[in-house]
Design a protein around this motif. Sequence first.
Motif, PDB file in Angstrom:
ATOM      1  N   SER A   1       0.832  -1.214   0.000  1.00  0.00           N
ATOM      2  CA  SER A   1       0.000   0.000   0.000  1.00  0.00           C
ATOM      3  C   SER A   1       0.860   1.255   0.000  1.00  0.00           C
ATOM      4  O   SER A   1       0.578   2.222  -0.722  1.00  0.00           O
ATOM      5  CB  SER A   1      -0.920  -0.009   1.228  1.00  0.00           C
ATOM      6  N   THR A   2       1.926   1.243   0.804  1.00  0.00           N
ATOM      7  CA  THR A   2       2.808   2.416   0.856  1.00  0.00           C
ATOM      8  C   THR A   2       3.515   2.633  -0.474  1.00  0.00           C
ATOM      9  O   THR A   2       3.645   3.773  -0.947  1.00  0.00           O
ATOM     10  CB  THR A   2       3.850   2.219   1.980  1.00  0.00           C
ATOM     11  N   THR A   3       3.965   1.542  -1.093  1.00  0.00           N
ATOM     12  CA  THR A   3       4.636   1.659  -2.390  1.00  0.00           C
ATOM     13  C   THR A   3       3.674   2.179  -3.457  1.00  0.00           C
ATOM     14  O   THR A   3       4.034   3.071  -4.253  1.00  0.00           O
ATOM     15  CB  THR A   3       5.196   0.297  -2.815  1.00  0.00           C
ATOM     16  N   ALA A   4       2.449   1.646  -3.463  1.00  0.00           N
ATOM     17  CA  ALA A   4       1.463   2.112  -4.450  1.00  0.00           C
ATOM     18  C   ALA A   4       1.142   3.591  -4.251  1.00  0.00           C
ATOM     19  O   ALA A   4       1.017   4.341  -5.228  1.00  0.00           O
ATOM     20  CB  ALA A   4       0.191   1.279  -4.319  1.00  0.00           C
ATOM     21  N   LEU A   5       1.030   4.030  -2.995  1.00  0.00           N
ATOM     22  CA  LEU A   5       0.738   5.445  -2.726  1.00  0.00           C
ATOM     23  C   LEU A   5       1.896   6.327  -3.174  1.00  0.00           C
ATOM     24  O   LEU A   5       1.686   7.392  -3.783  1.00  0.00           O
ATOM     25  CB  LEU A   5       0.463   5.637  -1.233  1.00  0.00           C
ATOM     26  N   ALA A   6       3.143   5.875  -2.876  1.00  0.00           N
ATOM     27  CA  ALA A   6       4.304   6.677  -3.261  1.00  0.00           C
ATOM     28  C   ALA A   6       4.415   6.792  -4.777  1.00  0.00           C
ATOM     29  O   ALA A   6       4.724   7.864  -5.317  1.00  0.00           O
ATOM     30  CB  ALA A   6       5.571   6.052  -2.678  1.00  0.00           C
ATOM     31  N   VAL A   7       4.157   5.706  -5.488  1.00  0.00           N
ATOM     32  CA  VAL A   7       4.217   5.749  -6.955  1.00  0.00           C
ATOM     33  C   VAL A   7       3.106   6.620  -7.511  1.00  0.00           C
ATOM     34  O   VAL A   7       3.315   7.403  -8.460  1.00  0.00           O
ATOM     35  CB  VAL A   7       4.133   4.314  -7.516  1.00  0.00           C
ATOM     36  N   ASN A   8       1.908   6.542  -6.939  1.00  0.00           N
ATOM     37  CA  ASN A   8       0.771   7.331  -7.427  1.00  0.00           C
ATOM     38  C   ASN A   8       1.005   8.816  -7.235  1.00  0.00           C
ATOM     39  O   ASN A   8       0.635   9.633  -8.098  1.00  0.00           O
ATOM     40  CB  ASN A   8      -0.500   6.890  -6.705  1.00  0.00           C
ATOM     41  N   LEU A   9       1.644   9.205  -6.121  1.00  0.00           N
ATOM     42  CA  LEU A   9       1.898  10.618  -5.867  1.00  0.00           C
ATOM     43  C   LEU A   9       2.952  11.196  -6.810  1.00  0.00           C
ATOM     44  O   LEU A   9       2.983  12.404  -7.049  1.00  0.00           O
ATOM     45  CB  LEU A   9       2.346  10.819  -4.409  1.00  0.00           C
TER      46      LEU A   9
END
Length: 211
Positions: A138-146
């Motif tokens: 979840s953290t990786t997906a959020l960082a990539v999305n931002l």
Amino acid sequence: MVAGSANVSVTLGGGEDASRESLPLPAYRGVPAALAQRLAQVPGAASAVGESGFPNGAVRPGDVDLVAVTAKPGVSPDVLAGRIRAALDGGQAYTIATGAARGDLANLSAPIERSNGQSLGAALIVPIVLISLFVLASTTALAVNLRRRRFALLRAVGATRGQVRRAILAELAVCGVAGGALGWLPASPLATSACARWPPTRCFPPGPPRG
């Protein structure tokens, strides 16, 4: 260290399905106090002292919880334990412990607590790992999305998908190493300090090895 057998053999079931198992006892059997004099005469033994007052001690008059045997210089605990076992006719009715195994005699609940801890750890490790993986994903997906626009710009100037992916993995690796170091740096001196303050007991003296 020499104590009465800390286990009892029981038969489970009957007939062809019968099986024998060894179960730990919740209290000391006790050994005769005169056993200390007998063990002091074993070759390689410097002294033998009967000790009582341990947790779960259930000693009768004339008995002690266990006998602590000190080896003479140059005699290893294993060699002395073998001689004690021979002097006790094989030691079938006794528990003879050296080294770290003495801790199980000092606290008869230790083997049960260790087994319970291992079972609890095995039961909890799977959900802990799954939760950790979910949080990481979840953290990786959020960082990539931002940073979607930044990655789009990198692709526009010629960066390949593999290069972008490697950049993300490198960031995760650096964060993992930094997080591990932040956890290890305070934990190491705290653990060293706790071990230094561990109170000595009769079972673990700073002197010669005991058998």
